[in-house]
Design an enzyme around this catalytic site. Structure first.
Site, PDB file in Angstrom:
ATOM      1  N   LYS A 140       0.762  -1.285  -0.022  1.00 38.88           N
ATOM      2  CA  LYS A 140      -0.056  -0.070   0.059  1.00 38.88           C
ATOM      3  C   LYS A 140       0.901   1.290  -0.006  1.00 38.88           C
ATOM      4  O   LYS A 140       0.644   2.259  -0.586  1.00 38.88           O
ATOM      5  CB  LYS A 140      -1.063   0.055   1.332  1.00 38.88           C
ATOM      6  CG  LYS A 140      -1.798  -1.337   1.184  1.00 38.88           C
ATOM      7  CD  LYS A 140      -2.579  -1.156   2.686  1.00 38.88           C
ATOM      8  CE  LYS A 140      -1.981  -1.667   3.673  1.00 38.88           C
ATOM      9  NZ  LYS A 140      -1.206  -2.681   3.771  1.00 38.88           N
ATOM     10  N   GLY A 194       3.219  -0.669   8.876  1.00 40.74           N
ATOM     11  CA  GLY A 194       4.503  -0.541   8.279  1.00 40.74           C
ATOM     12  C   GLY A 194       4.635  -0.483   6.931  1.00 40.74           C
ATOM     13  O   GLY A 194       4.369  -1.292   6.098  1.00 40.74           O
ATOM     14  N   HIS A 195       4.496   0.862   6.407  1.00 39.44           N
ATOM     15  CA  HIS A 195       4.374   1.045   4.887  1.00 39.44           C
ATOM     16  C   HIS A 195       5.773   1.764   4.202  1.00 39.44           C
ATOM     17  O   HIS A 195       6.402   2.679   4.599  1.00 39.44           O
ATOM     18  CB  HIS A 195       3.354   2.271   4.664  1.00 39.44           C
ATOM     19  CG  HIS A 195       1.834   1.833   5.080  1.00 39.44           C
ATOM     20  ND1 HIS A 195       0.823   2.508   5.079  1.00 39.44           N
ATOM     21  CD2 HIS A 195       1.459   0.571   5.440  1.00 39.44           C
ATOM     22  CE1 HIS A 195      -0.411   1.893   5.391  1.00 39.44           C
ATOM     23  NE2 HIS A 195       0.207   0.566   5.874  1.00 39.44           N
TER      24      HIS A 195
HETATM   25  P1  GDP Z   1       2.161  -2.234   3.208  1.00 40.31           P
HETATM   26  O1  GDP Z   1       2.224  -2.438   4.598  1.00 40.31           O
HETATM   27  O2  GDP Z   1       1.032  -2.687   2.503  1.00 40.31           O
HETATM   28  O3  GDP Z   1       2.598  -0.837   2.530  1.00 40.31           O
HETATM   29  O4  GDP Z   1       3.359  -2.986   2.696  1.00 40.31           O
HETATM   30  P2  GDP Z   1       4.860  -3.122   3.323  1.00 40.31           P
HETATM   31  O5  GDP Z   1       5.775  -2.262   3.031  1.00 40.31           O
HETATM   32  O6  GDP Z   1       4.770  -3.759   4.708  1.00 40.31           O
HETATM   33  O7  GDP Z   1       5.479  -4.610   2.633  1.00 40.31           O
HETATM   34  C1  GDP Z   1       5.698  -4.497   1.313  1.00 40.31           C
HETATM   35  C2  GDP Z   1       7.121  -4.853   0.825  1.00 40.31           C
HETATM   36  O8  GDP Z   1       7.104  -5.293  -0.430  1.00 40.31           O
HETATM   37  C3  GDP Z   1       7.881  -3.552   0.880  1.00 40.31           C
HETATM   38  O9  GDP Z   1       9.107  -4.004   1.550  1.00 40.31           O
HETATM   39  C4  GDP Z   1       8.146  -3.096  -0.268  1.00 40.31           C
HETATM   40  O10 GDP Z   1       9.233  -2.239  -0.604  1.00 40.31           O
HETATM   41  C5  GDP Z   1       7.970  -4.268  -1.197  1.00 40.31           C
HETATM   42  N1  GDP Z   1       7.414  -3.992  -2.433  1.00 40.31           N
HETATM   43  C6  GDP Z   1       6.257  -3.201  -2.674  1.00 40.31           C
HETATM   44  N2  GDP Z   1       5.933  -3.442  -4.167  1.00 40.31           N
HETATM   45  C7  GDP Z   1       6.779  -4.450  -4.477  1.00 40.31           C
HETATM   46  C8  GDP Z   1       6.613  -5.211  -6.013  1.00 40.31           C
HETATM   47  O11 GDP Z   1       6.124  -4.824  -6.932  1.00 40.31           O
HETATM   48  N3  GDP Z   1       7.819  -6.032  -5.967  1.00 40.31           N
HETATM   49  C9  GDP Z   1       8.693  -6.324  -4.982  1.00 40.31           C
HETATM   50  N4  GDP Z   1       9.775  -7.080  -5.263  1.00 40.31           N
HETATM   51  N5  GDP Z   1       8.551  -5.726  -3.832  1.00 40.31           N
HETATM   52  C10 GDP Z   1       7.664  -4.790  -3.576  1.00 40.31           C
HETATM   53  P1  IMO Z   2       0.167  -3.023   7.282  1.00 39.92           P
HETATM   54  O1  IMO Z   2      -0.551  -1.492   7.418  1.00 39.92           O
HETATM   55  C1  IMO Z   2       0.171  -7.067   8.449  1.00 39.92           C
HETATM   56  C2  IMO Z   2      -1.676  -7.916  12.260  1.00 39.92           C
HETATM   57  C3  IMO Z   2      -0.686  -8.600  13.143  1.00 39.92           C
HETATM   58  C4  IMO Z   2      -1.770  -9.304  14.169  1.00 39.92           C
HETATM   59  C5  IMO Z   2      -3.144  -8.643  14.111  1.00 39.92           C
HETATM   60  C6  IMO Z   2      -3.524  -7.976  15.228  1.00 39.92           C
HETATM   61  O2  IMO Z   2       1.978  -2.657   7.333  1.00 39.92           O
HETATM   62  O3  IMO Z   2      -0.298  -3.674   6.132  1.00 39.92           O
HETATM   63  P2  IMO Z   2      -2.533  -5.665  15.992  1.00 39.92           P
HETATM   64  O4  IMO Z   2      -1.183  -5.261  16.572  1.00 39.92           O
HETATM   65  O5  IMO Z   2      -3.211  -4.924  14.915  1.00 39.92           O
HETATM   66  O6  IMO Z   2      -3.470  -5.770  17.205  1.00 39.92           O
HETATM   67  O7  IMO Z   2      -2.544  -7.240  15.598  1.00 39.92           O
HETATM   68  O8  IMO Z   2      -3.145  -8.010  12.632  1.00 39.92           O
HETATM   69  N1  IMO Z   2      -1.176  -6.604  11.696  1.00 39.92           N
HETATM   70  C7  IMO Z   2      -0.423  -6.571  10.493  1.00 39.92           C
HETATM   71  N2  IMO Z   2      -0.469  -7.439   9.537  1.00 39.92           N
HETATM   72  N3  IMO Z   2       0.389  -5.775   8.139  1.00 39.92           N
HETATM   73  C8  IMO Z   2      -0.206  -4.569   8.940  1.00 39.92           C
HETATM   74  O9  IMO Z   2      -0.041  -3.427   8.639  1.00 39.92           O
HETATM   75  C9  IMO Z   2      -0.600  -5.251  10.228  1.00 39.92           C
HETATM   76  N4  IMO Z   2      -1.002  -4.649  11.401  1.00 39.92           N
HETATM   77  C10 IMO Z   2      -1.357  -5.402  12.297  1.00 39.92           C
HETATM   78  O10 IMO Z   2       0.405  -9.002  12.916  1.00 39.92           O
HETATM   79  O11 IMO Z   2      -1.831 -10.855  13.353  1.00 39.92           O
HETATM   80 MG    MG Z   3       3.000  -3.360   5.980  1.00 36.86          MG
END
Ligand code: GDP
Ligand code: IMO
Ligand code: MG
Length: 440
Positions: free
Chosen positions: A16, A40-41
């Site tokens: 996202k 964690g974005h």
């Molecule tokens: P979010 O929580 O939905 O914002 O996603 P996260 O940041 O937690 O996890 C997504 C991970 O995949 C991060 O390390 C991004 O840098 C990485 N990522 C996002 N899009 C792509 C993609 O199309 N390909 C690859 N290889 N990595 C990606």
């Molecule tokens: P983003 O925004 C993935 C999961 C936790 C646990 C459950 C409840 O980066 O996609 P909490 O601390 O919210 O009460 O935990 O939800 N969880 C996530 N899993 N991405 C997240 O955020 C999450 N935020 C919470 O691992 O299973």
């Molecule tokens: Mg995340």
């Protein structure tokens, strides 16, 4: 395009942050509507030396790296003041101006030290009962903070403004919380004055950012501003629509946007679902297509599937279209972005789940009850994979035909158009000319 929402369509971590960062230049405001520092974005960009720089945002919206964009932390977010202040400092240290560009809702509830203490004690107790009982939360105090919000005992950003009010509310709240910590969980009680001192200091540092963000957003919409609402977590972790109790305590689904920002539903005209090309889940709870095999390990290693907030290994599995069809229904996606397609290169054949078998029958219905979901058996359609590295591809026609067929299969099953395909973590790794080409 007044309000667009970006929503995780699976269990979070779909990418996202990357997509919101990418769409930010097209909007005036990016606003987070729920969750807290459990999110964690990740945003990755190329630096001047040709390498990659990365930033993981937990509370500040993912539009912050675009200086023309104003970022809003809405009333639906539970705010950890220390976490947001640390994040602001880190962003500033990159030379990014935050002042005047970040607005925090005066109505957002605060994460307090006792929320984290109670959550840790609860999780420990659940784990002691059985490994499966623990939810596997992120430990950021999210559940207990939303519990207090619903119980009408929460402390809000606006309460920081008057020290005496804060002290009184805290004293009352701590009496109960300390009794719980001491008497039920046998954990050390917390000191009111220390917390008040700490939070009064936060107030001084946070004050300039605090405002009535609903009013700000509605006024801005009246003046034709374009708003991107950023969901955290994923639809399958929604408090109502996820596999309760293995969920988070807020509403990542589309409805959460209105209540979490104070914007009317009539302003929303685009609901963009973010779907990883396979599935991951962190924490406990049912996961029908989970691969506890070499293939799952391969997805984890190649996809870097380790939590951006907690560093925990993410559970990995095949794409689950039954689940995706359900979240598409609940959210009303009118478009999808498919991310991490590059990670599937070299996996041949690929599988996607198209039905569940349950109690001797097959179904395309997604049962959100954890008990049922734990017992379904996924039925897969096998699709041909591709060998080529696709991380440099910029046009849909340059993808291997098997990759295009994979995308077309998703579109057809869900009856939702794919508008974006992400093929790497960098901003430049995005394919935007998708629609006509998957149909070709
Ligand atoms: P979010 O929580 O939905 O914002 O996603 P996260 O940041 O937690 O996890 C997504 C991970 O995949 C991060 O390390 C991004 O840098 C990485 N990522 C996002 N899009 C792509 C993609 O199309 N390909 C690859 N290889 N990595 C990606
Ligand atoms: P983003 O925004 C993935 C999961 C936790 C646990 C459950 C409840 O980066 O996609 P909490 O601390 O919210 O009460 O935990 O939800 N969880 C996530 N899993 N991405 C997240 O955020 C999450 N935020 C919470 O691992 O299973
Ligand atoms: Mg995340």
């Amino acid at each position: 395009m007044p309000v667009s929402i970006v929503i995780g369509s699976q269990w979070g971590d779909e990418g996202k942050g990357k997509i919101v960062d990418l769409l930010s230049p097209q909007v005036d405001i990016v606003a987070r509507y729920q969750g807290g520092a459990n999110a964690g974005h990740t945003i990755v960009w190329e630096n001047q030396e040709g390498g990659d720089d990365e930033f993981v945002l937990h509370l500040v919206p993912s539009g912050i790296f675009h200086e023309r964009v104003t970022c809003v932390i809405g009333n639906g977010v539970v705010l950890d003041p220390k976490a947001v202040l640390d994040e602001i400092e880190k962003i500033k240290s990159l030379g990014i101006d935050v002042e005047g560009r970040l607005k925090i809702s005066h109505n957002a509830h605060l994460i307090m030290p006792y929320h984290k203490a109670i959550e840790a004690a609860q999780e420990e107790e659940r784990a002691a009962a059985s490994d499966d009982d623990a939810i596997g939360t992120t430990g950021r105090g999210i559940g207990p903070a939303y519990t207090d919000k619903s119980a009408r005992t929460g402390i809000r950003v606006v309460d920081l403004l008057e020290e005496e009010v804060l002290r009184q509310k805290l004293r009352r709240s701590l009496e109960e919380k300390n009794a719980i910590l001491r008497d039920i969980y046998d954990v050390e009680a917390l000191d009111v004055d220390r917390i008040v001192d700490e939070y009064v200091e936060f107030d001084q540092r946070i004050d300039d950012y605090v405002t009535d963000t609903s009013k700000y957003l509605c006024n801005s919409l009246d003046q034709d501003a374009r708003v991107l609402a950023e969901g955290a977590q994923g639809s399958l972790l929604d408090l109502d629509f996820g596999s309760y109790p293995y969920v988070t305590s807020s509403h990542p689904t589309a409805g959460g946007c209105c209540t979490g920002l104070g914007v009317p539903p009539t302003e929303i005209d685009r609901v963009l679902g973010i779907a990883k090309a396979y599935c991951t889940r962190v924490g406990n709870g049912p996961f029908p297509t989970e691969l506890e095999t070499e293939a799952g390990e391969r997805l984890r290693q190649k996809g870097g599937e380790f939590g951006a907030t907690t560093g925990r290994p993410r559970r990995c599995g095949w794409l689950d279209l039954v689940a995706l069809r359900y979240t598409s229904m609940v959210n009303g996606f009118n478009e999808l972005a498919v991310t991490k397609l590059d990670i599937l290169s070299g996996m041949d054949p690929l599988k996607v789940c198209t039905q569940y078998r349950y109690d001797g029958t097959t179904t395309r219905r997604f049962p959100s009850e954890a008990q049922t979901l734990n017992r379904v058996e996924p039925i897969y359609k096998t699709l041909p994979g591709w060998e080529q590295d696709i991380s440099d591809v910029q046009h849909i026609q340059d993808l291997p035909s098997e990759a295009r067929d994979y995308l077309a299969f998703i579109e057809e099953y869900l009856d939702v158009d794919i508008g974006l395909v992400s093929n790497g973590p960098r901003r430049s790794q995005i394919i935007t000319d998708v629609q006509h080409a998957t149909a070709a």
